[in-house]
Design a protein around this motif. Structure first.
Motif, short mmCIF file in Angstrom:
data_model
loop_
_atom_site.label_atom_id
_atom_site.label_comp_id
_atom_site.label_asym_id
_atom_site.label_seq_id
_atom_site.Cartn_x
_atom_site.Cartn_y
_atom_site.Cartn_z
N VAL A 1 0.65 -1.07 0.18
CA VAL A 1 0.01 -0.04 0.10
C VAL A 1 0.86 1.22 -0.10
CG1 VAL A 1 -1.65 1.86 1.74
CG2 VAL A 1 -1.41 -1.46 1.18
N ILE A 2 0.52 2.33 -0.67
CA ILE A 2 1.41 3.92 -1.11
C ILE A 2 0.29 4.38 0.20
CG2 ILE A 2 2.35 5.43 -2.52
CD1 ILE A 2 2.83 3.06 -4.19
N THR A 3 0.58 4.74 0.71
CA THR A 3 -0.15 5.66 1.47
C THR A 3 0.21 7.45 1.71
OG1 THR A 3 1.34 5.44 3.89
CG2 THR A 3 -0.97 3.72 3.68
N LYS A 4 1.05 7.44 0.57
CA LYS A 4 1.77 9.21 0.62
C LYS A 4 1.38 9.50 -0.86
CE LYS A 4 4.75 11.78 2.79
NZ LYS A 4 6.06 11.21 3.34
N ARG A 5 0.66 10.79 -0.80
CA ARG A 5 0.79 10.73 -2.26
C ARG A 5 1.92 11.30 -3.51
NH1 ARG A 5 -4.90 14.12 -4.57
NH2 ARG A 5 -6.25 12.36 -3.70
N PHE A 6 3.29 12.33 -2.51
CA PHE A 6 4.18 12.19 -3.28
C PHE A 6 5.04 12.06 -2.36
CE2 PHE A 6 6.91 15.41 -3.89
CZ PHE A 6 7.62 15.74 -5.16
N SER A 7 6.72 11.58 -2.90
CA SER A 7 7.18 11.67 -1.80
C SER A 7 9.14 11.34 -2.56
CB SER A 7 7.66 10.04 -1.26
OG SER A 7 6.58 9.71 -0.49
N GLN A 8 10.16 12.12 -1.99
CA GLN A 8 11.03 12.78 -2.61
C GLN A 8 12.02 12.38 -1.70
OE1 GLN A 8 11.46 16.94 -3.69
NE2 GLN A 8 13.11 16.65 -5.31
N ALA A 9 13.13 11.29 -2.76
CA ALA A 9 14.57 11.02 -2.28
C ALA A 9 15.24 12.08 -1.95
CB ALA A 9 14.45 9.72 -3.04
N ASN A 10 16.27 11.96 -1.11
CA ASN A 10 17.06 13.04 -0.98
C ASN A 10 18.54 12.27 -1.17
OD1 ASN A 10 18.17 15.58 -1.05
ND2 ASN A 10 18.80 15.18 1.17
N ASN A 11 19.82 11.73 -1.66
CA ASN A 11 20.10 11.75 -1.82
C ASN A 11 21.18 12.26 -2.48
OD1 ASN A 11 20.58 9.70 -3.97
ND2 ASN A 11 18.81 8.84 -2.86
N LYS A 12 22.70 11.36 -2.86
CA LYS A 12 24.18 12.14 -3.64
C LYS A 12 23.66 11.72 -4.48
CE LYS A 12 27.65 8.59 -2.14
NZ LYS A 12 28.08 8.76 -1.22
N TYR A 13 23.18 10.99 -5.32
CA TYR A 13 22.93 10.76 -6.79
C TYR A 13 22.00 11.34 -7.03
CZ TYR A 13 25.44 6.64 -4.20
OH TYR A 13 26.81 5.67 -4.05
N LEU A 14 20.95 12.23 -6.92
CA LEU A 14 20.44 12.89 -7.37
C LEU A 14 20.78 14.26 -7.79
CD1 LEU A 14 17.12 11.77 -5.49
CD2 LEU A 14 17.31 11.00 -7.24
N PRO A 15 19.98 15.36 -8.79
CA PRO A 15 20.78 16.12 -9.71
C PRO A 15 19.67 17.14 -8.45
CG PRO A 15 18.72 15.54 -10.76
CD PRO A 15 19.22 14.29 -10.02
N ASN A 16 18.82 16.76 -7.85
CA ASN A 16 18.66 17.84 -6.88
C ASN A 16 18.82 17.80 -5.01
OD1 ASN A 16 17.07 15.82 -6.26
ND2 ASN A 16 15.23 16.93 -6.38
N PHE A 17 19.82 17.01 -4.76
CA PHE A 17 19.67 16.60 -3.18
C PHE A 17 20.27 18.22 -3.02
CE2 PHE A 17 24.21 15.89 -0.85
CZ PHE A 17 23.82 15.17 0.18
N ASP A 18 19.74 18.00 -1.45
CA ASP A 18 20.19 19.28 -0.49
C ASP A 18 20.92 18.50 0.43
OD1 ASP A 18 19.76 21.13 1.09
OD2 ASP A 18 17.70 20.87 1.14
N ALA A 19 22.09 18.94 0.65
CA ALA A 19 23.25 18.40 1.51
C ALA A 19 22.69 18.84 3.01
CB ALA A 19 24.54 19.13 1.69
#
Length: 152
Positions: free
Chosen positions: A125-143
């Motif tokens: 089951v997915i209970t969240k409508r939107f999620s966003q990962a944050n890790n060094k491999y993504l272009p929008n990484f926020d340290a």
């Protein structure tokens, strides 16, 4: 409805107050006129009453669709779809019933183990409508934020 106090408001909010958090856009003039018509027709006094009416309509329409689908499944397949967890489960049960093909039991342990090793999970089951990962491999990484790979 972003606070409980809005349930006590005694009039329909202005058209500018209606905005989708998903699309970021407002509603059309026609949709607002419809909301006003509903408010007046049902003689609503508070936004809480409008909310409750909206939820009742939504639930009753969904229940109607489900009951019609149940009748179809019972008529065509002789199965009650609410006794099955998933649509693939319904498809599997209906295909077995419609073909009247008997299933043989496994007599060889290797056949059983082949199936067991292929099992990769169950109902999810997915209970969240939107999620966003944050890790060094993504272009929008926020340290400055915590790093995560899973979608939490």
């Amino acid at each position: 409805m972003d606070s409980h106090q809005k349930f006590d408001e005694e009039r329909l909010p202005s058209i500018d107050s209606f905005e989708s958090t998903i699309t970021g856009s407002g509603i059309s003039d026609e949709d607002y006129r419809h909301a006003q018509t509903v408010w007046n027709y049902f003689n609503l006094k508070k936004m809480g009453e409008y909310h409750d009416l909206y939820v009742k309509c939504d639930v009753l329409q969904l229940a109607d669709v489900l009951e019609n689908f149940r009748k179809l499944c019972q008529y065509y397949y002789g199965l009650d779809c609410v006794h099955l967890f998933t649509a693939p489960g319904l498809a599997w049960q209906s295909s077995l019933k419609m073909t009247d093909q008997p299933l043989e039991l496994f007599t060889d342990i290797n056949m059983h183990m082949f199936i067991e090793k292929g099992i990769r999970g169950g109902i999810s089951v997915i209970t969240k409508r939107f999620s966003q990962a944050n890790n060094k491999y993504l272009p929008n990484f926020d340290a400055a934020r915590a790093s995560n790979i899973s979608f939490t």
